[in-house]
Design an enzyme around this catalytic site. Structure first.
Site, PDB file in Angstrom:
ATOM      1  N   THR A  44       0.853  -1.186   0.000  1.00 61.82           N
ATOM      2  CA  THR A  44       0.000   0.000   0.000  1.00 61.82           C
ATOM      3  C   THR A  44       0.888   1.234   0.000  1.00 61.82           C
ATOM      4  O   THR A  44       2.086   1.161   0.263  1.00 61.82           O
ATOM      5  CB  THR A  44      -0.904   0.057   1.248  1.00 61.82           C
ATOM      6  OG1 THR A  44      -0.086   0.286   2.411  1.00 61.82           O
ATOM      7  CG2 THR A  44      -1.691  -1.238   1.430  1.00 61.82           C
ATOM      8  N   ILE A 108       2.615  -1.161   5.037  1.00 56.54           N
ATOM      9  CA  ILE A 108       1.995   0.137   5.301  1.00 56.54           C
ATOM     10  C   ILE A 108       3.105   1.160   5.468  1.00 56.54           C
ATOM     11  O   ILE A 108       4.154   0.868   6.064  1.00 56.54           O
ATOM     12  CB  ILE A 108       1.079   0.097   6.546  1.00 56.54           C
ATOM     13  CG1 ILE A 108       0.302   1.415   6.677  1.00 56.54           C
ATOM     14  CG2 ILE A 108       1.870  -0.207   7.813  1.00 56.54           C
ATOM     15  CD1 ILE A 108      -0.813   1.366   7.715  1.00 56.54           C
ATOM     16  N   VAL A 139       6.759  -2.441   7.525  1.00 54.84           N
ATOM     17  CA  VAL A 139       6.615  -0.989   7.615  1.00 54.84           C
ATOM     18  C   VAL A 139       7.470  -0.360   6.520  1.00 54.84           C
ATOM     19  O   VAL A 139       8.672  -0.625   6.421  1.00 54.84           O
ATOM     20  CB  VAL A 139       7.038  -0.462   8.994  1.00 54.84           C
ATOM     21  CG1 VAL A 139       6.900   1.051   9.038  1.00 54.84           C
ATOM     22  CG2 VAL A 139       6.197  -1.110  10.096  1.00 54.84           C
ATOM     23  N   LYS A 140       6.835   0.475   5.700  1.00 56.57           N
ATOM     24  CA  LYS A 140       7.542   1.086   4.570  1.00 56.57           C
ATOM     25  C   LYS A 140       8.233   2.371   5.010  1.00 56.57           C
ATOM     26  O   LYS A 140       7.597   3.276   5.560  1.00 56.57           O
ATOM     27  CB  LYS A 140       6.567   1.388   3.430  1.00 56.57           C
ATOM     28  CG  LYS A 140       6.011   0.146   2.763  1.00 56.57           C
ATOM     29  CD  LYS A 140       5.018   0.479   1.655  1.00 56.57           C
ATOM     30  CE  LYS A 140       5.701   0.881   0.374  1.00 56.57           C
ATOM     31  NZ  LYS A 140       4.719   1.017  -0.738  1.00 56.57           N
ATOM     32  N   ILE A 141       9.518   2.430   4.748  1.00 53.65           N
ATOM     33  CA  ILE A 141      10.330   3.610   5.052  1.00 53.65           C
ATOM     34  C   ILE A 141      11.047   4.020   3.772  1.00 53.65           C
ATOM     35  O   ILE A 141      11.699   3.195   3.132  1.00 53.65           O
ATOM     36  CB  ILE A 141      11.357   3.319   6.161  1.00 53.65           C
ATOM     37  CG1 ILE A 141      10.654   2.938   7.462  1.00 53.65           C
ATOM     38  CG2 ILE A 141      12.272   4.522   6.388  1.00 53.65           C
ATOM     39  CD1 ILE A 141      11.600   2.534   8.587  1.00 53.65           C
TER      40      ILE A 141
END
Length: 369
Positions: A44, A108, A139-141
């Site tokens: 996403t 996300i 977790v998207k960074i």
């Protein structure tokens, strides 16, 4: 129709859907894609959530509950999006278990407004991990300069990470270094390295879009002949870097402690130029131990007419480098291309986040009457 997708999966490419919405979850569509089209994960981003929340009535009941509780817009966005991600993660539980945690992943993204703030990115990543509370979360960074230390610090806390917005091989090498450092710190902190997973999202189609535009501005025959070659060549060079660095002594030491390799993920694989085949960034990016995250239109096209003929990536570094040598020879400033793409990527997601906040704010106000 799914034979092509089966072939892609058998070649070692994990097929993830680049989309998520409450409607997909409620209608059973996502479950069907898992069952029938070899989809083993979801990504996403703020644009996806902005589109999902502005379309239809699937979120109305939860918005009314949030409004009744007096939730502010930021809290509402957090609850709406993490609910979708948590439910999707539950839907992928069997995939996650059957693949030993490699697939069945749902991503996300941290608030893109924090892309240039290391400390706030780390705090937001930890909060998202705690809020979703599912082992198959990523977790998207973003791989900005400020994001690199945030990636290391987040991994050091045992949190699995999807590193996003990678454009250049140089930055990708820095991402791998950040991954190794994060695992080394995680081990020192007492975490089980086998429970930490990561992918490195290398953006594809945007590279062709930006470079093709510049080649057309140059306009010579030599320049025009190079259109459409940069993106796949860039990915091939990235995979060569992956093979090199994940064969190093530093990696072998981590692997001996149970660490998982950080797989390359091909992102932005929807074709933007109608002159190109709509499966261009599927057919041209077949190689083991990678992920291809696709919008549904690309997934459908791949199911219908992808041409999966085996590995199209490994061993291609020399010819890929020749493409970039030619691009520079005709006047393309490669460094500027990648800087432009990174800045535009951050700005686009920041704009989408603002649109998401505006949409939810309007829905909350409507629910309050």
């Amino acid at each position: 129709m799914s034979n092509n997708l089966a072939a892609l999966s058998q070649a070692g490419v994990s097929i993830w859907l680049d989309d998520l919405s409450r409607e997909r979850l409620n209608s059973g569509n996502l479950a069907e894609l898992i069952r029938d089209k070899h989809v083993v994960g979801v990504t996403t981003n703020p644009t996806i959530f902005a589109n999902a929340l502005s379309d239809g009535e699937a979120y109305d009941e939860q918005v009314r509950e949030l409004a009744a509780r007096g939730a502010d817009v930021n809290a509402a966005v957090r609850e709406l999006t993490t609910t979708d991600v948590r439910n999707a993660a539950d839907l992928f539980r069997d995939v996650h278990q059957s693949t030993g945690g490699v697939d069945g992943r749902v991503s996300i993204e941290v608030d893109p407004g924090l892309a240039r703030d290391t400390d706030k990115t780390v705090a937001e990543a930890a909060d998202l991990w705690k809020t979703v509370d599912r082992p198959n979360l990523l977790v998207k960074i973003p791989a900005t300069e400020e994001g690199l230390p945030a990636i290391t610090r987040t991994l050091a806390e045992g949190i699995s990470v999807n590193v996003t917005l990678i454009f250049s091989v140089e930055r990708y090498r820095a991402v791998i270094d950040a991954y190794f450092a994060g695992l080394e710190q995680a081990k020192a902190n007492g975490h089980d390295l086998s429970s930490i997973h990561s992918v490195a999202s290398f953006f594809v189609s945007r590279v062709d879009s930006e470079i093709d535009k510049r080649l057309e501005a140059i306009g010579t025959d030599a320049a025009l002949a190079l259109r459409g070659q940069a993106a796949i060549a860039n990915a091939q060079l990235a995979y060569a870097a992956y093979e090199e660095l994940f064969s190093s002594e530093r990696w072998r030491a981590l692997e001996a402690e149970g660490a998982n390799p950080q797989r390359p993920l091909w992102a932005s694989t929807g074709v933007k130029n109608p002159d190109y085949s709509d499966t261009r960034y599927v057919d041209g990016l077949v190689v083991a131990n990678t992920v291809n995250t696709m919008p549904e239109s690309t997934l459908d096209a791949a199911a219908d007419h992808a041409n999966v003929t085996g590995d199209t990536v490994s061993g291609a570094a020399e010819q890929a480098q020749a493409v970039f040598d030619k691009l520079e020879a005709v006047g393309i400033d490669i460094t500027d291309v990648f800087l432009t793409l990174e800045n535009e990527g951050v700005e686009k997601f920041d704009k989408s986040w603002a649109e998401l906040l505006e949409t939810v704010s309007g829905q909350l106000n409507k629910a309050k009457g």
